[in-house]
Design an enzyme around this catalytic site. Sequence first.
Site, short mmCIF file in Angstrom:
data_model
loop_
_atom_site.label_atom_id
_atom_site.label_comp_id
_atom_site.label_asym_id
_atom_site.label_seq_id
_atom_site.Cartn_x
_atom_site.Cartn_y
_atom_site.Cartn_z
N SER A 47 -2.58 -4.51 6.03
CA SER A 47 -2.59 -4.31 4.57
C SER A 47 -1.85 -3.05 4.16
O SER A 47 -1.47 -2.90 2.98
CB SER A 47 -4.04 -4.23 4.08
OG SER A 47 -4.71 -3.15 4.70
N LYS A 48 -1.62 -2.14 5.09
CA LYS A 48 -0.98 -0.86 4.76
C LYS A 48 0.49 -1.01 4.37
O LYS A 48 1.07 -0.08 3.80
CB LYS A 48 -1.13 0.11 5.93
CG LYS A 48 -2.57 0.46 6.28
CD LYS A 48 -3.30 1.11 5.11
CE LYS A 48 -4.68 1.61 5.53
NZ LYS A 48 -5.38 2.32 4.44
N ASP A 49 1.11 -2.14 4.68
CA ASP A 49 2.48 -2.38 4.21
C ASP A 49 2.55 -2.25 2.70
O ASP A 49 3.54 -1.76 2.14
CB ASP A 49 2.93 -3.80 4.58
CG ASP A 49 3.32 -3.94 6.04
OD1 ASP A 49 3.19 -2.95 6.80
OD2 ASP A 49 3.74 -5.04 6.43
#
Length: 346
Positions: A47-49
């Site tokens: 999810s950090k993208d």
Amino acid sequence: MEQKIKAYNNMLELIGNTPLIKLNTITESFEGNFYAKIEGFNPGHSSKDRIALHIIEEAERKGILKPGDTIIETTSGNTGFSIAMVSIIKGYECILAVSSKSSKDKIDMLRAMGAKVYVCPAHVKADDPRSYYEVAKRMHQEIEGSVYINQYFNELNTNAHYRTTGPEIWNQTGGAVTHLVACSGTGGTISGTARFLKEQNPDIRIIGVDAYGSVLKKYHETREFDPKEIYPYRIEGLGKNLIPTATDFDVIDTFVKVTDEEAAHTAREISRSEGCFVGYTSGAAMQAVKQLAEEGEFDANSKVVVIFPDHGSRYMSKVYSDDWMREQGFFDTVHSEIEEDIQYVK
């Protein structure tokens, strides 16, 4: 006539719009319907993208980031990988201060993506000069033309999920979602997603997942920081020994704590029961769902979305290593060692 080539311009165009997948086997004894938001489908496998791209592009838009600059960040691994990926494509240098709790797989991946990595001791106070927070700050002060992402205290972290993850879940469920279960580290994922969902329907239950050894659950309940809550734990990217301003505690209804051991075994169970290869933090999120189901949180009408934030490939030397699990004492009478699955032909 020349055929038009259907191709993305680069990896960044693949970020977001991750699938929602129904969970079947692991939830078969629970009341309600359960769906996983599989963030491992992002190109950087977490999810950090979403936050890496959003924060960096906002910095570019404001003129804070210029060609040739250096991006600096603190990370347990996933954010660092995403920042390194974006930096490669956009032409920035990347320096990452990483907790020693991060798996060797994660650290090796960061180096493979061209980042310069500083591995900092995990079990020191946040204001200790050796902590990854302080090391990143020092690098930022020393390096001219650097930008410190500072995901723990950056509103853009939360905003990235308000703009993307929240609307995606709302649209994918047709507005029928009744519960959101998500891990809380920096708090950006749960806070941004929850803000959007609560605006659409304030009755949606938002449940945060915390670790034993972290201060977040007690702070949510009392609004007091209690250092006595802090002690070492193994789960990466979950819980905190400080209070991140990226966390909006007002949109979270309650927190559930999970143990290192149960989260690890549940990650392995997801992979073996659902065919979905997820990380340690995803195991923690699913473990919270199990505990909530046992407590009667859900009924036949519940439509529960649980965010699986990362991919299992980041944990091959940890939760997917029998040796590591054995060293932690995670195999016992409840969780016996798995049978040997490898047969060597001689």
